[in-house]
Write an enzyme that holds these catalytic residues in place. Structure first.
Site, PDB file in Angstrom:
ATOM      1  N   HIS A 142      -8.023   2.124  -5.994  1.00 36.34           N
ATOM      2  CA  HIS A 142      -7.361   1.310  -4.986  1.00 36.34           C
ATOM      3  C   HIS A 142      -6.075   1.437  -4.967  1.00 36.34           C
ATOM      4  O   HIS A 142      -5.357   1.817  -6.233  1.00 36.34           O
ATOM      5  CB  HIS A 142      -7.807  -0.164  -5.425  1.00 36.34           C
ATOM      6  CG  HIS A 142      -9.240  -0.566  -5.339  1.00 36.34           C
ATOM      7  ND1 HIS A 142      -9.660  -0.611  -3.944  1.00 36.34           N
ATOM      8  CD2 HIS A 142     -10.496  -0.648  -6.083  1.00 36.34           C
ATOM      9  CE1 HIS A 142     -10.967  -1.339  -4.213  1.00 36.34           C
ATOM     10  NE2 HIS A 142     -11.213  -1.081  -5.240  1.00 36.34           N
ATOM     11  N   TYR A 191       0.833  -1.444   0.091  1.00 36.68           N
ATOM     12  CA  TYR A 191      -0.022  -0.107   0.161  1.00 36.68           C
ATOM     13  C   TYR A 191       0.962   1.390  -0.058  1.00 36.68           C
ATOM     14  O   TYR A 191       0.118   2.318  -0.079  1.00 36.68           O
ATOM     15  CB  TYR A 191      -1.090   0.063   1.217  1.00 36.68           C
ATOM     16  CG  TYR A 191      -2.003  -1.233   1.274  1.00 36.68           C
ATOM     17  CD1 TYR A 191      -2.695  -1.255   0.193  1.00 36.68           C
ATOM     18  CD2 TYR A 191      -2.046  -2.296   2.291  1.00 36.68           C
ATOM     19  CE1 TYR A 191      -3.958  -2.410   0.200  1.00 36.68           C
ATOM     20  CE2 TYR A 191      -2.564  -3.246   2.231  1.00 36.68           C
ATOM     21  CZ  TYR A 191      -3.457  -3.387   1.143  1.00 36.68           C
ATOM     22  OH  TYR A 191      -4.512  -4.465   1.075  1.00 36.68           O
TER      23      TYR A 191
END
Length: 147
Positions: A99, A24
């Site tokens: 995302h 991430y």
């Protein structure tokens, strides 16, 4: 006064910067929101994150009423929430799904997506930069394009 762009985030995004940074990235959600506010100019950004499905649904309803566009990273709710899907179907404003990682390149359970069918578009796998692209699209699609 012009309507704001809503930037809503789902579960565990409050842990960005420390949770699995190899997937991430190291940017925190606060970093991402600050960059969006700087890029938005005179368009207000309403940026929120929750770990609660019901609260996220309520914010989507608020965005439908008060916003010019919605940028949404539903996180794990992308793959599980029919309630969120149903709320998103009521939107009359542009919905851009974001995302940080690319769910299609990850575990099979992440391939189920209840958001994409009701979004104008999806930006995935580009890390925090995906939010900047989503803002550009949201502004263009809502009539506030930047040159």
């Amino acid at each position: 006064m012009s309507k704001p762009v809503y930037v809503l985030g789902g579960p565990n995004l409050n842990l960005l910067g420390t949770r699995e940074p190899e997937i991430y990235g190291r940017d925190t959600l606060e970093d991402i929101h600050a960059r969006l506010r700087a890029l938005a100019g005179d368009v207000a950004i309403v940026a929120r994150q929750t770990n609660s499905e019901g609260e996220l649904v309520s914010w989507v309803q608020e965005a439908a009423r008060d916003g010019r566009a919605l940028i949404l990273n539903a996180a794990a709710y992308t793959h599980t929430s029919i309630a969120l899907h149903d709320a998103l179907k009521t939107l009359k404003i542009p919905l851009i799904e974001v995302h940080l990682s690319n769910p299609a390149a990850r575990e099979a359970f992440r391939h189920v997506n209840y958001v994409a069918p009701v979004a104008v578009g999806t930006i995935a796998g580009l890390g925090a930069y995906g939010y900047e692209l989503a803002l550009s699209a949201a502004l263009r699609l809502s009539g506030e394009a930047r040159s």
